[in-house]
Design an enzyme around this catalytic site. Structure first.
Site, short mmCIF file in Angstrom:
data_model
loop_
_atom_site.label_atom_id
_atom_site.label_comp_id
_atom_site.label_asym_id
_atom_site.label_seq_id
_atom_site.Cartn_x
_atom_site.Cartn_y
_atom_site.Cartn_z
N HIS A 87 39.57 36.37 45.91
CA HIS A 87 39.70 37.00 44.59
C HIS A 87 39.91 35.94 43.51
O HIS A 87 39.22 35.95 42.49
CB HIS A 87 40.88 37.97 44.58
CG HIS A 87 41.18 38.50 43.21
ND1 HIS A 87 40.48 39.52 42.64
CD2 HIS A 87 42.11 38.10 42.29
CE1 HIS A 87 40.95 39.76 41.42
NE2 HIS A 87 41.94 38.91 41.18
N GLU A 88 40.83 35.04 43.74
CA GLU A 88 41.19 34.06 42.72
C GLU A 88 40.00 33.19 42.31
O GLU A 88 39.85 32.85 41.13
CB GLU A 88 42.32 33.16 43.24
CG GLU A 88 43.67 33.84 43.35
CD GLU A 88 44.33 34.04 42.01
OE1 GLU A 88 44.40 33.08 41.23
OE2 GLU A 88 44.76 35.17 41.73
#
Length: 239
Positions: A87-88
Site C-alpha cells: 500500500h505505502e
C-alpha cells in the site's frame, strides 16, 4: 581462541550462504524470508529499484524481523510487512512520494535540536515512504548513515531503502502503543500495524469513504501476502 575461531567460521558461513541463497542465510539466523519467486509473484509490476537482493540483504541486517515466535508468527509478520509496503509504495512502484506539491511540507523544527539540512526535503521515500526530517535523522543514526544531510539516498540505494522500512517497522510506534513488529509478536493483529504506520490519518476516522478505501486496500494486500505465504490472517484487520 576457540570461541573466536568459531565466531569467525560462522560469519564466513553466513557470508557464503548470503551469496549462494538469500533465504538460506536468513534461515540460518532463525528468520523467515520468502523466496524470490514469491516476491516476484506478489509484486509483478514493481520497478527495478526495488530488488529482491536489496530486500534480502536488509532482512539479514535486521535480525529481529520475522525471527521470533513460532514459524506461523514469523510468516504472519512477513505477510503483514509485505501487505503494508504494498500500500505505502503503490506495490513497489513509488520510489518517491507521488504528490510533488507535498515535497516541501515535511520539515518540523518544533522540538529542541530539530532542524532541516539546507536545500533538503524530507518527503516520502522507499517501501514505507519514510517522511519528516526527524525520522530521516533517527533512521540514519540507527543505520550508521547521514540520511538527514542526504535524504535522497533512500531513493537511490535499494538496500538502504529497505533498511529504513524495516527500521521503522521494528522500532517506531508512531501514535500506537508499540511498533508494528512488537504488535505482531503480541498478537494484536494487522490493524495494529496500520495504527503504528499511519494511525493519525487513517485510524479512528469513522466512515470517511477515502479513509475506508485506504484501510481496505491495506487489508486486501495483506490478504494476498498471507495467501501466498500460506499463513492465517492475524486479526483484527482494522485499526
Amino acid at each position: 581462541m576457540a570461541a573466536a575461531e568459531g565466531a569467525a567460521a560462522r560469519a564466513l558461513l553466513l557470508a557464503a550462504l548470503a551469496l549462494a541463497a538469500p533465504w538460506a542465510a536468513a534461515q540460518a539466523q532463525g528468520q523467515f524470508l520468502l523466496s524470490q519467486a514469491q516476491f516476484e509473484q506478489l509484486f509483478p509490476e514493481r520497478i527495478a529499484f526495488y530488488t529482491y537482493e536489496g530486500f534480502a540483504q536488509a532482512v539479514r541486517q535486521t535480525p529481529a524481523f520475522a525471527a521470533r515466535g513460532s514459524e506461523q508468527q514469523k510468516r504472519q509478520e512477513m505477510a503483514a510487512f509485505l501487505g503494508q509496503i504494498a500500500h505505502e509504495s503503490d506495490q513497489l512502484k513509488a520510489q518517491r512520494e507521488y504528490r510533488r506539491a507535498n515535497w516541501d511540507k515535511y520539515c518540523r523544527e518544533q522540538l529542541p535540536g530539530e532542524r532541516c539540512a539546507p536545500g533538503q526535503q524530507y518527503y516520502g521515500r522507499g517501501p514505507i515512504q519514510l517522511s519528516w526530517n526527524y525520522q530521516y535523522k533517527a533512521a540514519g543514526e540507527a543505520l550508521g548513515l547521514d540520511l538527514w544531510a542526504d535524504p535522497d539516498r533512500v531513493a537511490r540505494d535499494s538496500t538502504v531503502a529497505w533498511q529504513t522500512a524495516l527500521w521503522y517497522w521494528t522500532t517506531q510506534p508512531g501514535v500506537a502503543p508499540q511498533s508494528s513488529h512488537e504488535a505482531m509478536l503480541a498478537g494484536k493483529g494487522f490493524g495494529a500495524t496500520t495504527r503504528a504506520i499511519n494511525g493519525v490519518i487513517e485510524c479512528d476516522q469513522g466512515a470517511d469513504p477515502d479513509t475506508l478505501r485506504k484501510l481496505n486496500r491495506r487489508i486486501d494486500f495483506y490478504r494476498r501476502a498471507s495467501s501466498l505465504l500460506e499463513v492465517p490472517l492475524s486479526e483484527p484487520l482494522g485499526c
